[in-house]
Design a protein around this motif. Structure first.
Motif, PDB file in Angstrom:
ATOM      1  N   HIS A  61      49.872  32.999 -15.621  1.00  0.00           N
ATOM      2  CA  HIS A  61      50.807  33.608 -16.575  1.00  0.00           C
ATOM      3  C   HIS A  61      51.101  32.732 -17.787  1.00  0.00           C
ATOM      4  CE1 HIS A  61      51.755  36.672 -13.590  1.00  0.00           C
ATOM      5  NE2 HIS A  61      51.805  35.690 -12.700  1.00  0.00           N
ATOM      6  N   ALA A 150      57.038  35.910 -11.074  1.00  0.00           N
ATOM      7  CA  ALA A 150      55.879  35.025 -10.858  1.00  0.00           C
ATOM      8  C   ALA A 150      55.692  34.085 -12.050  1.00  0.00           C
ATOM      9  CB  ALA A 150      54.629  35.846 -10.641  1.00  0.00           C
ATOM     10  N   GLU A 151      55.997  34.610 -13.226  1.00  0.00           N
ATOM     11  CA  GLU A 151      55.876  33.803 -14.444  1.00  0.00           C
ATOM     12  C   GLU A 151      56.873  32.634 -14.405  1.00  0.00           C
ATOM     13  OE1 GLU A 151      56.325  36.461 -17.685  1.00  0.00           O
ATOM     14  OE2 GLU A 151      55.371  35.124 -19.134  1.00  0.00           O
ATOM     15  N   GLU A 154      55.738  30.016 -11.962  1.00  0.00           N
ATOM     16  CA  GLU A 154      54.641  29.210 -12.504  1.00  0.00           C
ATOM     17  C   GLU A 154      55.160  28.217 -13.546  1.00  0.00           C
ATOM     18  OE1 GLU A 154      50.409  30.716 -12.933  1.00  0.00           O
ATOM     19  OE2 GLU A 154      51.095  30.670 -15.016  1.00  0.00           O
ATOM     20  N   ARG A 208      44.868  35.153  -9.196  1.00  0.00           N
ATOM     21  CA  ARG A 208      45.816  35.350  -8.089  1.00  0.00           C
ATOM     22  C   ARG A 208      45.033  35.587  -6.815  1.00  0.00           C
ATOM     23  NH1 ARG A 208      51.143  36.604  -9.581  1.00  0.00           N
ATOM     24  NH2 ARG A 208      51.444  37.530  -7.519  1.00  0.00           N
ATOM     25  N   LEU A 230      49.828  32.596  -6.386  1.00  0.00           N
ATOM     26  CA  LEU A 230      49.537  31.807  -7.587  1.00  0.00           C
ATOM     27  C   LEU A 230      48.584  30.671  -7.214  1.00  0.00           C
ATOM     28  CD1 LEU A 230      53.105  31.404  -9.159  1.00  0.00           C
ATOM     29  CD2 LEU A 230      51.259  32.888  -9.947  1.00  0.00           C
TER      30      LEU A 230
END
Lengths: 362, 260
Positions: A61, A150-151, A154, A208, A230
């Protein structure tokens, strides 16, 4: 010229040493061998860990430019002259002008930075500073700007990885002068367009991929699982496995370093996991309680008794002070134990900060 | 034609000169801006050593309204014994040198044990543990600092005696509790400080050292969270001015262990 040149910096506690096997591995992954790897060869997992440095195939991301900017702000926050100089050089190679880097350092880009980038960099700074650690409000602020869960995970991983590299370089006081001069070197300026293209051509985004059940177990399995799918999760799993499997320091000593850092940062989940590992290694609950309350106990082995009090100094520091305290360990540890302590305390700082963010999300 | 050419050439030269001048002017301004920026960053770094980083950012951002935070802190208050007599018997320049030497050594002992000197008050000083960042080990840190101060004072006294100067003595009070940490002061002058009962109790406990046979006293709140290897002798509870209940104190006699 780096904006951190006034930061007091101690005398380097390590000698660089070449290890062809480690170099081959790192070169295969990165295309080059960062200077820091040469200083860490007496503890192979620490030297190999530098492959995370450029996030090749690690980010889904976060774009590489933002990751590099995070490197600048986190290194500035941690007063890490070594990483900061290296990161400035990397940005210059990638075509970012000196003026723009200076603006970024001086926080003058409020108007020019995309609000998402601005928020991401502020978040990274707070994670590194950990005073206090980013909480739910910080995550909600990112969410309002369109960052998905998820961003954010990360981004937290990227910032935490810089927390790791900053300590890896700062604690042994790796000499910063060479990296600081690198950005202004005529050869770097001349070759920047070619080097930049070469570097970019090697960088690929990650994919992913769900974690295997085995990857969810082991030390800090819940944290790794929280990064599920991730590529960062797999990288962290590998790093933690190698760190805990290394025979240099005992597993109990490593767990104690993690627990002390977690206690100092106020990260309950991380302290619970480190305590679990320490108990598995034969430390009773009251004994562990004494160690964490007073950073000392008669039950500690000599190496543990040496590293536990210094572990707390790696949480927040002035470089020259933590370097002095770390150098004090040289009389009490062997060279490989010293490098492993540098690696494990750096990892503990990264992991505890990362888990605090993931915990806040839950 | 010639005049027109000369005029055109002149105009062109003028434009070029102006352009060059404006470029060099902008380069000069850029360099000055960079220098100012570097100075600002340096100042911010220095400021951050005296005030917690988050407060520095808030002050820079113009937020002066919300600069206080409740924190659990340990306060160490130290005062010289018999300073008034000393100030009358020594020359001003010698007195200042002796006092600065004392403060130097005390500060070193405090910083070595992760404390910060908040302020010097005449011949006294106030140090804080856990005020800048949360510090779960603040009781141990403060007691180790107090012992280190005693050691430093002993060494300093030997130097003073060698110079034919009088020995110094001190009283130290240590107390732990909740306080409000923040930037306190007037519009003209702000300083980072902790305010609240915790500071008053530490100061009062310090003054108790005059009436009991001890140079370092800690309260029950410190002892309860301190390493059991500290040798703390229990003293009878004492009434302190301004406090409704007697305060239990302990004389710090030493540390039974290797590393501090």
């Amino acid at each position: 010229v780096s904006g951190l040149q006034d930061v007091e910096w101690g005398e380097c506690a390590l000698e660089p040493r070449r290890d062809p096997e480690i170099e081959r591995y790192v070169r295969r992954e990165l295309g080059l061998v960062p200077l820091v790897a040469h200083y860490m060869t007496s503890c192979p997992w620490v030297a190999r860990s530098v492959v995370i440095h450029q996030y090749n195939a690690l980010l889904v991301h976060t774009d590489f430019r933002l990751a590099d900017l995070v490197g600048i702000v986190v290194s500035q926050e941690g007063s890490c002259r070594f990483c900061y100089g290296a990161q400035r050089a990397l940005l210059r190679i990638q075509g970012v002008s000196e003026e723009r880097i200076r603006q970024l350092e001086g926080d003058l880009l409020d108007a020019e930075l995309d609000p998402r980038e601005r928020a991401a960099l502020d978040f990274a700074k707070r994670l590194a500073r950990a005073s206090p650690l980013p909480g739910r409000a910080d995550l909600e602020a990112l969410s309002r700007l369109g960052f998905g869960p998820a961003e954010v995970r990360e981004l937290a991983f990227v910032a935490a990885s810089w927390v790791y590299f900053n300590r890896l370089s700062t604690l042994p006081a790796l000499p910063p002068e060479r990296t600081e001069r690198l950005a202004d070197h005529w050869l770097v300026r001349l070759a920047a367009p070619v080097l930049g293209r070469l570097l970019r051509s090697r960088m690929r985004p990650g994919r992913r991929e769900p974690l295997s059940p085995e990857a969810r177990s082991g030390p800090y399995g819940s944290l790794v699982a929280a990064l599920d799918a991730l590529p960062a999760a797999r990288a962290l799993r590998r790093l933690l496995d190698e760190a805990f499997a290394s025979p240099v320091l005992s597993v109990r000593a490593k767990a104690l370093v993690f627990a002390v850092v977690a206690r100092g940062l106020g990260c309950a989940a991380s302290e619970a996991e480190a305590s679990r590992i320490a108990r598995e290694q034969g430390l009773s609950e009251p004994e562990l309680d004494t160690v964490l309350r007073h950073l000392a106990s008669p039950v500690l082995q000599p190496v543990e008794a040496a590293i536990v009090p210094v572990a707390r100094d790696t949480i927040r520091y002035r470089p020259v002070e933590v370097q002095r305290r770390a150098r004090g360990l040289l009389d009490r540890l062997s060279p490989d134990e010293f490098v492993e302590f540098i690696g494990i305390s750096s990892l503990a700082n990264a992991v505890c900060r990362l888990w605090a963010v993931l915990e806040a999300r839950a | 034609m010639t005049i027109a050419a000369i005029a055109a050439f002149g105009a062109l030269s003028l434009v070029l000169v102006l352009l060059r001048r404006s470029r060099s002017e902008s380069r000069r301004l850029g360099a000055r801006l960079e220098e100012a920026l570097a100075n600002l960053q340096r100042l911010e770094g220095i400021f951050a050593r005296m005030v917690p980083h988050e407060l520095v950012e808030r002050v820079i951002g113009g937020d002066h309204a919300t600069l206080g935070q409740k924190r659990e802190v340990t306060v160490l208050f130290a005062d010289l014994v018999g300073f008034t007599g000393l100030s009358e018997s020594l020359e001003a320049s010698v007195l200042v040198r002796v006092l600065n030497g004392y403060f130097d050594r005390m500060t070193r002992a405090i910083v070595e044990h992760r404390g910060r000197v908040s302020t010097f008050l005449g011949d006294g000083l106030l140090a804080l543990f856990g005020a800048f960042e949360p510090n779960p080990w603040q009781s141990d840190d403060a007691l180790h600092a107090a012992l280190a101060m005693r050691g430093e004072l002993g060494a300093y006294n030997r130097e003073l005696e060698a110079e034919g100067l009088p020995r110094l003595g001190f009283g130290v009070g240590v107390h732990r509790g909740m306080g409000v940490a923040g930037l306190v002061g007037s519009h003209e002058r702000l300083e980072f400080a902790v305010v609240g009962g915790v500071v008053n109790v530490a100061a009062r406990v310090q003054s108790l050292t005059r009436s009991c046979d001890a140079d370092i006293l800690a309260t029950r709140e410190v002892r309860e969270l301190a390493d059991s290897r500290f040798l703390l002798r229990e003293l009878p509870p004492a009434e302190l001015r301004g406090l409704s209940r007697p305060v239990q104190t302990f004389a710090l006699e030493g540390f039974q262990g290797g590393d501090a």
